[in-house]
Scaffold this active site. Structure first.
Site, PDB file in Angstrom:
ATOM      1  N   GLY A  12      -6.345   1.618 -12.556  1.00 15.12           N
ATOM      2  CA  GLY A  12      -5.294   1.800 -11.549  1.00 15.12           C
ATOM      3  C   GLY A  12      -3.991   2.166 -11.706  1.00 15.12           C
ATOM      4  N   TYR A  14      -2.423  -3.197   8.650  1.00 10.57           N
ATOM      5  CA  TYR A  14      -3.049  -3.154   7.257  1.00 10.57           C
ATOM      6  C   TYR A  14      -4.752  -3.079   7.783  1.00 10.57           C
ATOM      7  CZ  TYR A  14      -3.576  -4.745   2.478  1.00 10.57           C
ATOM      8  OH  TYR A  14      -4.062  -4.686   1.415  1.00 10.57           O
ATOM      9  N   THR A  32       4.626   1.222  -3.286  1.00 14.43           N
ATOM     10  CA  THR A  32       3.706   2.107  -4.514  1.00 14.43           C
ATOM     11  C   THR A  32       2.995   3.319  -3.619  1.00 14.43           C
ATOM     12  OG1 THR A  32       1.531   0.900  -3.787  1.00 14.43           O
ATOM     13  CG2 THR A  32       3.299  -0.034  -5.728  1.00 14.43           C
ATOM     14  N   LEU A  33       2.221   4.204  -4.428  1.00 12.85           N
ATOM     15  CA  LEU A  33       1.668   5.101  -3.775  1.00 12.85           C
ATOM     16  C   LEU A  33       0.564   4.619  -2.522  1.00 12.85           C
ATOM     17  CD1 LEU A  33       1.140   8.239  -4.057  1.00 12.85           C
ATOM     18  CD2 LEU A  33      -0.772   7.886  -5.702  1.00 12.85           C
ATOM     19  N   ALA A  34      -0.172   3.932  -2.805  1.00  9.23           N
ATOM     20  CA  ALA A  34      -1.024   3.178  -1.984  1.00  9.23           C
ATOM     21  C   ALA A  34      -0.460   2.792  -0.653  1.00  9.23           C
ATOM     22  CB  ALA A  34      -1.792   1.981  -2.598  1.00  9.23           C
ATOM     23  N   ALA A  79      -8.373   3.071   1.673  1.00  7.98           N
ATOM     24  CA  ALA A  79      -8.817   3.173   2.946  1.00  7.98           C
ATOM     25  C   ALA A  79      -8.376   4.736   3.556  1.00  7.98           C
ATOM     26  CB  ALA A  79      -8.555   2.109   3.667  1.00  7.98           C
ATOM     27  N   LYS A  94     -10.039  -6.569   1.667  1.00  8.29           N
ATOM     28  CA  LYS A  94      -9.252  -7.757   1.051  1.00  8.29           C
ATOM     29  C   LYS A  94      -9.861  -9.122   1.038  1.00  8.29           C
ATOM     30  CE  LYS A  94      -6.142  -5.503  -1.208  1.00  8.29           C
ATOM     31  NZ  LYS A  94      -6.562  -4.752  -2.830  1.00  8.29           N
ATOM     32  N   ILE A 144      -7.242  -1.459  -7.632  1.00  7.78           N
ATOM     33  CA  ILE A 144      -7.887  -0.355  -7.062  1.00  7.78           C
ATOM     34  C   ILE A 144      -8.350  -0.506  -5.630  1.00  7.78           C
ATOM     35  CG2 ILE A 144     -10.099   1.079  -7.037  1.00  7.78           C
ATOM     36  CD1 ILE A 144     -10.191   0.969 -10.135  1.00  7.78           C
TER      37      ILE A 144
HETATM   38  P1  NAD Z   1      -1.485   2.417  -6.586  1.00  8.25           P
HETATM   39  O1  NAD Z   1      -1.568   3.808  -5.291  1.00  8.25           O
HETATM   40  O2  NAD Z   1      -0.254   2.802  -7.579  1.00  8.25           O
HETATM   41  O3  NAD Z   1      -2.748   2.287  -7.349  1.00  8.25           O
HETATM   42  C1  NAD Z   1      -4.166   2.424  -6.637  1.00  8.25           C
HETATM   43  C2  NAD Z   1      -5.089   2.950  -7.277  1.00  8.25           C
HETATM   44  O4  NAD Z   1      -6.286   2.981  -6.766  1.00  8.25           O
HETATM   45  C3  NAD Z   1      -4.506   4.337  -7.829  1.00  8.25           C
HETATM   46  O5  NAD Z   1      -4.395   4.342  -9.394  1.00  8.25           O
HETATM   47  C4  NAD Z   1      -5.856   4.965  -7.731  1.00  8.25           C
HETATM   48  O6  NAD Z   1      -6.126   6.095  -8.417  1.00  8.25           O
HETATM   49  C5  NAD Z   1      -6.786   3.877  -7.450  1.00  8.25           C
HETATM   50  N1  NAD Z   1      -8.042   4.290  -6.994  1.00  8.25           N
HETATM   51  C6  NAD Z   1      -8.353   4.690  -5.627  1.00  8.25           C
HETATM   52  N2  NAD Z   1      -9.544   4.751  -5.477  1.00  8.25           N
HETATM   53  C7  NAD Z   1     -10.133   5.045  -6.527  1.00  8.25           C
HETATM   54  C8  NAD Z   1     -11.426   5.251  -6.894  1.00  8.25           C
HETATM   55  N3  NAD Z   1     -12.368   5.768  -6.146  1.00  8.25           N
HETATM   56  N4  NAD Z   1     -11.830   5.205  -8.309  1.00  8.25           N
HETATM   57  C9  NAD Z   1     -10.830   4.662  -9.197  1.00  8.25           C
HETATM   58  N5  NAD Z   1      -9.404   4.484  -8.910  1.00  8.25           N
HETATM   59  C10 NAD Z   1      -9.410   4.557  -7.695  1.00  8.25           C
HETATM   60  O7  NAD Z   1      -1.118   1.432  -5.688  1.00  8.25           O
HETATM   61  P2  NAD Z   1      -0.675  -0.140  -6.045  1.00  8.25           P
HETATM   62  O8  NAD Z   1      -0.138  -0.625  -4.859  1.00  8.25           O
HETATM   63  O9  NAD Z   1      -0.435  -0.496  -7.334  1.00  8.25           O
HETATM   64  O10 NAD Z   1      -2.199  -0.902  -5.751  1.00  8.25           O
HETATM   65  C11 NAD Z   1      -2.921  -1.432  -6.738  1.00  8.25           C
HETATM   66  C12 NAD Z   1      -3.862  -2.680  -6.125  1.00  8.25           C
HETATM   67  O11 NAD Z   1      -2.771  -3.619  -5.820  1.00  8.25           O
HETATM   68  C13 NAD Z   1      -4.588  -2.430  -5.030  1.00  8.25           C
HETATM   69  O12 NAD Z   1      -5.773  -2.996  -4.847  1.00  8.25           O
HETATM   70  C14 NAD Z   1      -3.636  -2.733  -3.773  1.00  8.25           C
HETATM   71  O13 NAD Z   1      -4.343  -3.039  -2.633  1.00  8.25           O
HETATM   72  C15 NAD Z   1      -3.222  -4.169  -4.419  1.00  8.25           C
HETATM   73  N6  NAD Z   1      -2.051  -4.468  -3.618  1.00  8.25           N
HETATM   74  C16 NAD Z   1      -0.735  -3.882  -3.503  1.00  8.25           C
HETATM   75  C17 NAD Z   1       0.328  -4.220  -2.895  1.00  8.25           C
HETATM   76  C18 NAD Z   1       1.468  -3.486  -2.675  1.00  8.25           C
HETATM   77  O14 NAD Z   1       2.197  -3.994  -1.681  1.00  8.25           O
HETATM   78  N7  NAD Z   1       1.836  -2.283  -3.136  1.00  8.25           N
HETATM   79  C19 NAD Z   1       0.416  -5.739  -2.465  1.00  8.25           C
HETATM   80  C20 NAD Z   1      -0.752  -6.376  -2.781  1.00  8.25           C
HETATM   81  C21 NAD Z   1      -1.786  -6.032  -3.491  1.00  8.25           C
END
Ligand code: NAD
Length: 251
Positions: A13, A153, A191-193, A93, A160, A90
């Site tokens: 991820g 969300y 982040t990107l997500a 949505a 989640k 990962i």
């Molecule tokens: P990010 O965009 O950097 O990472 C998300 C990753 O998911 C990307 O690398 C993307 O390639 C991968 N991904 C999506 N679909 C995929 C698929 N089909 N196969 C393989 N990889 C796939 O964003 P992030 O915020 O670092 O997200 C990482 C995790 O942390 C996620 O589960 C996110 O929900 C969770 N999270 C994020 C936050 C926040 O505020 N950023 C808070 C709590 C939890």
């Protein structure tokens, strides 16, 4: 000697340097771990290639596809042997469903969000079993939106909740193989997500204001817990959701 000397950890991820998975990888590397990365597809490879020079450590894996996961783990085993842990960071949505009312969630969008954001943990655990040592650790990333209603969300909050429940059932069923499974509930980080969530700037601002010291959590702080959960210091921690959000969930 670091906490993770001699350990090999698979990190799934990393999209770019802002990714939570990258914060986790950096701290784990500082603690002596050898890190292997998976990326979603060729397009996403570009971001992680800028951070990791050694192409041998990069393996393609689409978490929505069982064959891709199996192939990726086969490649990891051939190149590195068994690993001591997997970080699952990962989620996905449809952008149009991360705004407005939950009533706008489509059947397709619901299934997609759950497939990639929750089922993928079960698939990773299922196929990952063969490449994990005993003891080993699986960590996934979740968010407070599983428990509380957070603006926009929506379907991701429901996914989640499903991810956290999946984590607990996996924790029970993988325990006899020495694999512990836990989740980190991270505070909001840009982040990107996150940019896919409507009004994400407000979400990040409110979240920052609600931390105990007015500063957002960093990906390296999240990485600190990840390193602990990957280390042998945490062999008694099983099936938990642990917050790294600087107290936002308290207030
Ligand atoms: P990010 O965009 O950097 O990472 C998300 C990753 O998911 C990307 O690398 C993307 O390639 C991968 N991904 C999506 N679909 C995929 C698929 N089909 N196969 C393989 N990889 C796939 O964003 P992030 O915020 O670092 O997200 C990482 C995790 O942390 C996620 O589960 C996110 O929900 C969770 N999270 C994020 C936050 C926040 O505020 N950023 C808070 C709590 C939890």
């Amino acid at each position: 000697m670091g906490l993770l000397s001699g350990k090999k950890i698979l990190v799934m991820g990393v999209a770019n340097k802002r990714s939570i998975a990258w914060g986790c990888a950096q701290v784990m590397e500082e603690q002596g771990a050898e890190i292997i990365y998976t990326y979603q597809n060729e397009r996403m490879k570009r971001g992680v290639s800028r951070l990791v020079e050694d192409d041998n450590r990069l393996v393609e894996c689409d978490a929505a596809n069982d064959e891709s996961i199996q192939q990726a783990f086969k490649t990891v085993k051939e190149r590195f042997g068994k690993v001591d842990g997997i970080v699952h960071a990962i989620a996905f949505a449809k952008k149009e469903e991360l705004e407005g009312s939950i009533l706008n969630t489509s059947r397709d969008g619901f299934a997609l969000a759950h497939d990639i954001s929750a089922y993928s943990l079960i698939a990773v655990a299922k196929y990952g079993k063969d490449i994990l040592n005993n003891p080993a650790s699986i960590v996934t990333l979740t968010y407070f939106g599983s428990e509380r209603v957070i603006p926009s969300y929506n379907v991701m909050g429901i996914a989640k909740a499903s991810l956290e429940a999946s984590m607990r059932y996996l924790a029970r069923d993988m325990g006899e193989d020495g694999v512990r499974v836990n989740a980190i509930s991270a505070g909001a980080v840009r982040t990107l997500a996150v940019t896919g969530i409507h009004g994400h700037s407000d979400l990040l601002k409110i979240s920052k204001e609600r931390t105990v010291d007015g500063q957002s959590v960093t990906t390296k702080e999240i990485g600190g817990l990840c390193a602990f959960l990957m280390s042998d210091l945490s062999t008694g921690v099983v099936g938990d959701v642990i917050y790294v959000d600087k107290g936002v969930h308290l207030i």
